[in-house]
Structure formats: structure tokens, C-alpha cells
Write a protein that holds these residues in place. Structure first.
Motif, PDB file in Angstrom:
ATOM      1  N   PHE A 138      49.585  -9.458  59.007  1.00  0.00           N
ATOM      2  CA  PHE A 138      49.811  -8.191  58.319  1.00  0.00           C
ATOM      3  C   PHE A 138      48.715  -7.926  57.302  1.00  0.00           C
ATOM      4  CE2 PHE A 138      53.849  -8.982  60.183  1.00  0.00           C
ATOM      5  CZ  PHE A 138      54.345  -7.718  60.467  1.00  0.00           C
ATOM      6  N   ARG A 139      48.188  -6.725  57.346  1.00  0.00           N
ATOM      7  CA  ARG A 139      47.179  -6.318  56.376  1.00  0.00           C
ATOM      8  C   ARG A 139      47.811  -6.058  55.009  1.00  0.00           C
ATOM      9  NH1 ARG A 139      42.696  -1.656  57.396  1.00  0.00           N
ATOM     10  NH2 ARG A 139      41.562  -2.091  55.485  1.00  0.00           N
ATOM     11  N   TYR A 140      49.052  -5.555  55.022  1.00  0.00           N
ATOM     12  CA  TYR A 140      49.791  -5.253  53.796  1.00  0.00           C
ATOM     13  C   TYR A 140      51.159  -5.933  53.862  1.00  0.00           C
ATOM     14  CZ  TYR A 140      46.112  -1.834  53.354  1.00  0.00           C
ATOM     15  OH  TYR A 140      44.877  -1.239  53.266  1.00  0.00           O
ATOM     16  N   PRO A 141      51.227  -7.230  53.547  1.00  0.00           N
ATOM     17  CA  PRO A 141      52.498  -7.945  53.635  1.00  0.00           C
ATOM     18  C   PRO A 141      53.445  -7.691  52.462  1.00  0.00           C
ATOM     19  CG  PRO A 141      50.763  -9.444  52.970  1.00  0.00           C
ATOM     20  CD  PRO A 141      50.106  -8.128  53.259  1.00  0.00           C
ATOM     21  N   THR A 142      52.903  -7.205  51.337  1.00  0.00           N
ATOM     22  CA  THR A 142      53.751  -6.984  50.160  1.00  0.00           C
ATOM     23  C   THR A 142      53.821  -5.500  49.822  1.00  0.00           C
ATOM     24  OG1 THR A 142      51.936  -7.234  48.579  1.00  0.00           O
ATOM     25  CG2 THR A 142      53.148  -9.243  49.204  1.00  0.00           C
TER      26      THR A 142
END
Length: 152
Positions: A138-142
């Protein structure tokens, strides 16, 4: 139609998307105006889970499913860190630099959204195990990272 393809021996990966976040529409497009006015707040108790993902990860995960023959069956299209509605509300308020002090009571949601309010108040906590097991990163996990990218 997906089961039909499976019955014919075709590999089928069913990507079930969570709430896709993007600056130009979708869920954020509907929520952002109220939050920008300082009227954003948690829905009901705020304890319901939200399974979300950044739009770039939604596209990336679909491409990953197309490119990886070993990935088949149901695939949760959501970030690896689901959040509760109260946290989502706080993070969105923080990203927009606005207070989030006005909770939306369940009866108000039911007046506006009817039966769809039950979906908003129920929530779902999904984990993208199949996607991660197949090697998707994931590029944006948060949530904070995703919202920072969207609103800066």
C-alpha cells in the motif's frame, strides 16, 4: 457474473472496495464541505469501523489483481489500518484544520439518509489479507498519510 466465470475455469478476483478517498469526489466530496465549515463530527457513537483506502491504492490494487494470476477470489480493497469513525473524524478535521465537535445523532442520519443510515452507523472492519499475501504494498497504509496527500 463472477461465479459464472469461475464455473468456466476463468480466474476471478473480486476486489471489494472500502471507502475510496479522493480530493475530487466520493465520500470526501460529500463530507468535506461540512468539515470545512466546522460542522463535521462523528456519526452516532463514533465506534463503528471504517474500512477505507486512498484512490491511488484502489487503482493500484485493481491493477495488481489483473497482473498477479495467483490472486483470485474475494480481495478486500481497503487500507491495512481500518479506523473507527471517531478517529476518521478527528483525522479529517486535523487535515482540514477544522474543529470536529458536532456529533451527528443517529436520528438525524435516519432523517437524511433513510435506511442507508444503518450502513453509516454499522460500519465494517475489513483487513486486506489476500492483497498483502499476494505482495501488494500500500502506498498510503495510514489514514493521516492518505489525508495529508489528498489535502496538501
Amino acid at each position: 457474473e463472477a461465479p459464472r466465470g469461475e464455473g468456466l475455469g476463468v480466474r476471478v478476483a473480486r476486489v471489494r472496495l472500502g471507502i475510496a478517498l479522493d480530493r475530487d469526489g466520493g465520500a470526501l466530496g460529500m463530507m468535506a464541505p461540512a468539515f470545512r465549515l466546522g460542522l463535521g463530527g462523528k456519526l452516532g457513537s463514533g465506534r463503528q469501523w471504517i474500512s477505507w483506502l486512498h484512490r491511488e491504492d484502489a487503482v493500484g490494487l485493481i491493477r495488481h489483481a489483473l497482473d498477479h494470476p495467483a490472486l483470485s477470489g474475494p480481495v478486500n480493497g481497503c487500507a491495512p489500518e481500518p479506523v473507527r469513525n471517531a478517529e476518521f473524524t478527528r483525522e479529517l478535521g486535523k487535515a482540514l484544520r477544522r474543529p470536529t465537535i458536532f456529533p451527528v445523532p443517529p436520528f438525524a442520519l435516519r432523517l437524511v439518509f433513510g435506511k442507508m443510515a444503518d450502513t453509516l452507523l454499522g460500519g465494517q472492519r475489513a483487513i486486506p489479507q489476500a492483497a498483502q499475501d499476494s505482495g501488494y504494498t500500500f502506498r498510503y497504509p495510514t489514514l493521516d498519510g492518505a489525508l495529508k496527500e489528498i489535502f496538501t
